[in-house]
Design a protein around this motif. Structure first.
Motif, PDB file in Angstrom:
ATOM      1  N   HIS A  95       0.807  -1.218   0.000  1.00  0.00           N
ATOM      2  CA  HIS A  95       0.000   0.000   0.000  1.00  0.00           C
ATOM      3  C   HIS A  95       0.842   1.270   0.000  1.00  0.00           C
ATOM      4  O   HIS A  95       0.393   2.314  -0.469  1.00  0.00           O
ATOM      5  N   ASN A  96       2.055   1.191   0.561  1.00  0.00           N
ATOM      6  CA  ASN A  96       2.882   2.389   0.677  1.00  0.00           C
ATOM      7  C   ASN A  96       4.358   2.005   0.715  1.00  0.00           C
ATOM      8  O   ASN A  96       4.711   0.821   0.708  1.00  0.00           O
ATOM      9  N   ASP A  97       5.213   3.004   0.776  1.00  0.00           N
ATOM     10  CA  ASP A  97       6.657   2.767   0.753  1.00  0.00           C
ATOM     11  C   ASP A  97       7.133   2.008   1.990  1.00  0.00           C
ATOM     12  O   ASP A  97       8.061   1.193   1.913  1.00  0.00           O
ATOM     13  N   ALA A  98       6.501   2.271   3.131  1.00  0.00           N
ATOM     14  CA  ALA A  98       6.904   1.587   4.364  1.00  0.00           C
ATOM     15  C   ALA A  98       6.662   0.089   4.259  1.00  0.00           C
ATOM     16  O   ALA A  98       7.501  -0.727   4.662  1.00  0.00           O
ATOM     17  N   GLU A  99       5.490  -0.284   3.708  1.00  0.00           N
ATOM     18  CA  GLU A  99       5.197  -1.708   3.525  1.00  0.00           C
ATOM     19  C   GLU A  99       6.160  -2.328   2.521  1.00  0.00           C
ATOM     20  O   GLU A  99       6.613  -3.461   2.696  1.00  0.00           O
ATOM     21  N   ALA A 100       6.469  -1.596   1.470  1.00  0.00           N
ATOM     22  CA  ALA A 100       7.397  -2.109   0.458  1.00  0.00           C
ATOM     23  C   ALA A 100       8.762  -2.390   1.084  1.00  0.00           C
ATOM     24  O   ALA A 100       9.358  -3.453   0.861  1.00  0.00           O
ATOM     25  N   ALA A 101       9.263  -1.458   1.881  1.00  0.00           N
ATOM     26  CA  ALA A 101      10.567  -1.633   2.517  1.00  0.00           C
ATOM     27  C   ALA A 101      10.551  -2.816   3.479  1.00  0.00           C
ATOM     28  O   ALA A 101      11.512  -3.608   3.531  1.00  0.00           O
ATOM     29  N   HIS A 102       9.458  -2.964   4.231  1.00  0.00           N
ATOM     30  CA  HIS A 102       9.341  -4.075   5.187  1.00  0.00           C
ATOM     31  C   HIS A 102       9.412  -5.420   4.480  1.00  0.00           C
ATOM     32  O   HIS A 102      10.162  -6.314   4.892  1.00  0.00           O
ATOM     33  N   HIS A 103       8.642  -5.570   3.408  1.00  0.00           N
ATOM     34  CA  HIS A 103       8.599  -6.868   2.724  1.00  0.00           C
ATOM     35  C   HIS A 103       9.857  -7.134   1.910  1.00  0.00           C
ATOM     36  O   HIS A 103      10.275  -8.291   1.771  1.00  0.00           O
ATOM     37  N   GLN A 104      10.470  -6.092   1.385  1.00  0.00           N
ATOM     38  CA  GLN A 104      11.754  -6.283   0.702  1.00  0.00           C
ATOM     39  C   GLN A 104      12.788  -6.842   1.677  1.00  0.00           C
ATOM     40  O   GLN A 104      13.539  -7.772   1.349  1.00  0.00           O
ATOM     41  N   LYS A 105      12.827  -6.305   2.877  1.00  0.00           N
ATOM     42  CA  LYS A 105      13.766  -6.765   3.901  1.00  0.00           C
ATOM     43  C   LYS A 105      13.420  -8.184   4.344  1.00  0.00           C
ATOM     44  O   LYS A 105      14.310  -9.039   4.498  1.00  0.00           O
ATOM     45  N   ARG A 106      12.122  -8.449   4.548  1.00  0.00           N
ATOM     46  CA  ARG A 106      11.688  -9.786   4.989  1.00  0.00           C
ATOM     47  C   ARG A 106      12.048 -10.840   3.961  1.00  0.00           C
ATOM     48  O   ARG A 106      12.584 -11.910   4.297  1.00  0.00           O
ATOM     49  N   LEU A 107      11.781 -10.563   2.701  1.00  0.00           N
ATOM     50  CA  LEU A 107      12.056 -11.537   1.642  1.00  0.00           C
ATOM     51  C   LEU A 107      13.559 -11.700   1.413  1.00  0.00           C
ATOM     52  O   LEU A 107      14.026 -12.803   1.113  1.00  0.00           O
ATOM     53  N   ALA A 108      14.305 -10.609   1.550  1.00  0.00           N
ATOM     54  CA  ALA A 108      15.759 -10.696   1.392  1.00  0.00           C
ATOM     55  C   ALA A 108      16.355 -11.652   2.414  1.00  0.00           C
ATOM     56  O   ALA A 108      17.298 -12.402   2.117  1.00  0.00           O
ATOM     57  N   ALA A 109      15.781 -11.652   3.635  1.00  0.00           N
ATOM     58  CA  ALA A 109      16.263 -12.559   4.678  1.00  0.00           C
ATOM     59  C   ALA A 109      15.987 -14.019   4.322  1.00  0.00           C
ATOM     60  O   ALA A 109      16.639 -14.924   4.841  1.00  0.00           O
ATOM     61  N   MET A 110      15.013 -14.224   3.420  1.00  0.00           N
ATOM     62  CA  MET A 110      14.681 -15.570   2.963  1.00  0.00           C
ATOM     63  C   MET A 110      15.402 -15.922   1.667  1.00  0.00           C
ATOM     64  O   MET A 110      15.201 -16.988   1.099  1.00  0.00           O
ATOM     65  N   GLY A 111      16.240 -14.985   1.184  1.00  0.00           N
ATOM     66  CA  GLY A 111      16.969 -15.217  -0.058  1.00  0.00           C
ATOM     67  C   GLY A 111      16.167 -14.930  -1.301  1.00  0.00           C
ATOM     68  O   GLY A 111      16.505 -15.391  -2.391  1.00  0.00           O
ATOM     69  N   VAL A 112      15.081 -14.147  -1.152  1.00  0.00           N
ATOM     70  CA  VAL A 112      14.204 -13.817  -2.281  1.00  0.00           C
ATOM     71  C   VAL A 112      14.349 -12.338  -2.609  1.00  0.00           C
ATOM     72  O   VAL A 112      14.245 -11.482  -1.727  1.00  0.00           O
ATOM     73  N   THR A 113      14.577 -12.035  -3.870  1.00  0.00           N
ATOM     74  CA  THR A 113      14.698 -10.642  -4.304  1.00  0.00           C
ATOM     75  C   THR A 113      13.319 -10.083  -4.625  1.00  0.00           C
ATOM     76  O   THR A 113      12.534 -10.698  -5.352  1.00  0.00           O
TER      77      THR A 113
END
Length: 305
Positions: A95-113
Motif C-alpha cells: 500500500h505504501n513505501d513503508a510496507e514495500a521496505a518491510h517486505h523487501q527486507k523480509r524476503l531478502a532474509a529468505m533469499g528472495v529478491t
C-alpha cells in the motif's frame, strides 16, 4: 470445506468495517492460542495501482469490486489448497513505501529478491507452516461467478469457506464511512470518492452484494440518526447511535443459544427467528460471545480430525 484445515472469510465492501472485525478475531485467536495464516483481500487484485489508474481512465466501470481487476481463480486455488493440505500460495499488495521496505527486507532474509514498490505486489510465496486456520479479510471472501455462461471462468471461492462472516452496514452508512475514510486517510475529496462509488456500482450489485446471501453470519450496522443524504454528512454515526442486526443463515449449524445471548447483551432482542438485534456499542461483546465458541469448536474438530 475442510474440518482439518478450516478457512474463515470476513467479507464486506470498502468502508464497511471489515478491519474492525478482523481485530475481534485477532483477540479470539490470541485467547484460544490459535495460529492463523492471514490473507489480505487486496493481495488478490490483478492490476497494480498504475495499471488500475490507466484502465479506469478509459473503462467506464472498471473497479476493484469486479472480476476484471481481481484474480479470483488464485483466491479460489488458495482456499481449496489450504483446506486440503494446510498450505497454499499468497502474496502481499504494497500500500505504501513503508510496507514495500518491510517486505523487501523480509524476503531478502529468505533469499528472495523483491523489487516491488508502493502499489505493486510481492512475489507469490507459501503460507506459513503449521497454522491452525486460514483467515481472509477483504472484498471477496465468498465471491462466485454467477453469470449464465460462466463468463469469468466459473470460479467459486465461497465453496471452500468453513465460516463466512459478512460485514454489511446500511448502504448510506457505508458511503458515509467511505467518504470520511478516503478523505482522512488518503486525502481524496468527497467528490472524487462519490465518482468512485458511481463507477463501481455495477460491480457492487453483481459481485459484492450477492456474497451476503452465502455468508453464515452477517453483522449489519444500522444508524438511528438521519443518514438520508450520505454525500453531505460530516460525521460518521457513532456506535451508540446505531443498532447491529446479526443474522444467522442456519442457527442450528453453530448451536446458537439465543436465550443466553439475550441474557448477556443488555437491551438486545430477537427480530426474526434467526436474527438478534444488539445496541451498536455492544457489537464487540456480541461478536466475541458468538464467534469464540464457534472457533473453539472448529479447533476441537480439527484436533480430533
Amino acid at each position: 470445506m475442510s474440518q482439518k484445515h478450516p478457512v474463515i472469510a470476513v467479507t464486506g465492501s470498502s468502508g464497511a468495517g471489515t478491519t474492525f472485525v478482523k481485530r475481534a478475531f485477532e483477540h479470539i485467536f490470541f485467547r484460544e492460542k490459535i495460529t492463523a495464516a492471514v490473507v489480505e483481500g487486496d493481495s488478490f487484485h490483478s492490476v497494480t495501482r498504475t495499471e488500475f489508474k490507466q484502465r479506469s481512465a478509459v473503462e467506464t466501470n472498471f473497479s476493484h469490486f469486479g472480476p476484471e481487476a481481481n484474480d479470483f481463480h488464485s483466491l479460489e486455488a488458495l482456499f481449496k489448497s489450504y483446506g486440503e493440505t494446510g498450505s497454499g500460495k499468497k502474496r502481499y499488495y504494497l500500500h505504501n513505501d513503508a510496507e514495500a521496505a518491510h517486505h523487501q527486507k523480509r524476503l531478502a532474509a529468505m533469499g528472495v529478491t523483491c523489487a516491488a514498490g508502493s502499489g505493486e505486489f510481492t512475489p507469490w510465496e507459501d503460507t506459513e507452516q503449521n497454522t491452525d486456520i486460514l483467515f481472509y479479510e477483504g472484498l471477496h471472501g465468498l465471491v462466485k461467478d454467477i453469470t449464465p455462461d460462466q463468463k469469468y471462468g466459473g470460479y467459486d471461492v465461497a465453496k471452500y469457506v468453513d465460516l463466512g462472516i459478512g460485514v454489511v452496514p446500511s448502504v448510506n452508512l457505508e458511503w458515509i464511512q467511505k467518504i470520511s475514510r478516503d478523505h482522512a486517510e488518503r486525502g481524496y475529496s468527497p467528490e472524487a470518492t462519490v465518482d468512485t462509488i458511481m463507477r463501481r456500482m455495477p460491480d457492487y450489485i453483481n459481485h459484492i452484494t450477492p456474497q451476503f446471501s452465502r455468508t453464515h453470519i452477517n453483522f449489519q450496522r444500522v444508524p438511528t440518526v438521519d443518514t438520508s443524504n450520505p454525500f453531505i454528512a460530516r460525521d460518521i454515526p457513532t456506535a451508540d447511535e446505531s443498532f447491529v442486526i446479526i443474522r444467522f443463515a442456519d442457527p442450528k449449524r453453530f448451536n446458537v443459544d439465543f436465550p443466553f445471548l439475550l441474557s448477556m447483551i443488555h437491551d438486545s432482542f430477537m427480530s426474526r427467528r434467526n436474527s438478534i438485534v444488539v445496541p451498536g456499542g455492544k457489537m464487540v461483546l456480541a461478536m466475541e460471545l458468538i464467534l469464540n465458541p464457534i472457533i473453539h469448536d472448529m479447533i476441537e474438530s480439527r484436533n480430533k480430525a
